[in-house]
Design a protein around this motif. Structure first.
Motif, PDB file in Angstrom:
ATOM      1  N   CYS A  14      -4.591  -5.315  -0.231  1.00 51.51           N
ATOM      2  CA  CYS A  14      -3.194  -4.935  -0.786  1.00 51.51           C
ATOM      3  C   CYS A  14      -2.222  -5.966  -1.343  1.00 51.51           C
ATOM      4  O   CYS A  14      -2.157  -6.885  -0.678  1.00 51.51           O
ATOM      5  N   ILE A  56       0.404  -2.104   3.931  1.00 61.22           N
ATOM      6  CA  ILE A  56      -0.199  -1.142   5.036  1.00 61.22           C
ATOM      7  C   ILE A  56      -0.041  -1.741   6.326  1.00 61.22           C
ATOM      8  O   ILE A  56      -0.368  -3.080   6.548  1.00 61.22           O
ATOM      9  N   ILE A  68       0.117   3.458   5.285  1.00 68.12           N
ATOM     10  CA  ILE A  68       0.661   3.055   3.915  1.00 68.12           C
ATOM     11  C   ILE A  68       2.104   3.350   3.820  1.00 68.12           C
ATOM     12  O   ILE A  68       2.522   4.590   3.779  1.00 68.12           O
ATOM     13  N   CYS A 103      -6.657  -0.714  -2.547  1.00 63.63           N
ATOM     14  CA  CYS A 103      -7.128  -0.595  -1.123  1.00 63.63           C
ATOM     15  C   CYS A 103      -8.322   0.601  -1.175  1.00 63.63           C
ATOM     16  O   CYS A 103      -9.313   0.723  -0.195  1.00 63.63           O
TER      17      CYS A 103
END
Length: 115
Positions: A21, A26, A35, A46
């Motif tokens: 990410c 996250i 998320i 991701c």
């Protein structure tokens, strides 16, 4: 719109998505990853690295896992058991570490049982 982490992540938490990410959106709960809907930029980085295929674009979330969309939001907007105020928007997960709680749907599942 945002990406959502669904049931296959519960009790797995591989963290490959966290490493991928680019915006650090996250967050890690006790049993699952979440998320942040306001921090996610929908890049999709991701999704392909998830070994259990638990990450979906919001509109592509399988019907059987629709509850994970609101559960994901609840992780940030509701007061979680054992926590103080709701997490809200923190601007990045790395500085927070593991949140010692989970959103209601994840927390209600028996441990180690795939649904």
């Amino acid at each position: 719109m945002t990406h959502v982490i669904a049931q296959p992540c519960v009790d797995v938490k591989d963290l490959a998505c966290v490493d991928e990410c680019p915006v650090d959106c996250i967050y890690e709960g006790t049993r699952a990853l979440y998320i942040h809907p306001d921090e996610c930029v929908d890049c999709g980085a991701c999704e392909p690295v998830c070994p259990v295929e638990a990450i979906y674009y919001e509109d592509d979330l399988p019907e059987r896992w629709n509850g994970y969309l609101s559960d994901n939001v609840a992780f940030f907007e509701e007061r979680l058991p054992g926590q103080g105020e709701p997490l809200g928007s923190l601007g990045g997960a790395a500085s927070l570490g593991v949140v010692a709680a989970d959103a209601p749907l994840v927390a209600s599942q028996p441990e180690g049982v795939a649904l």
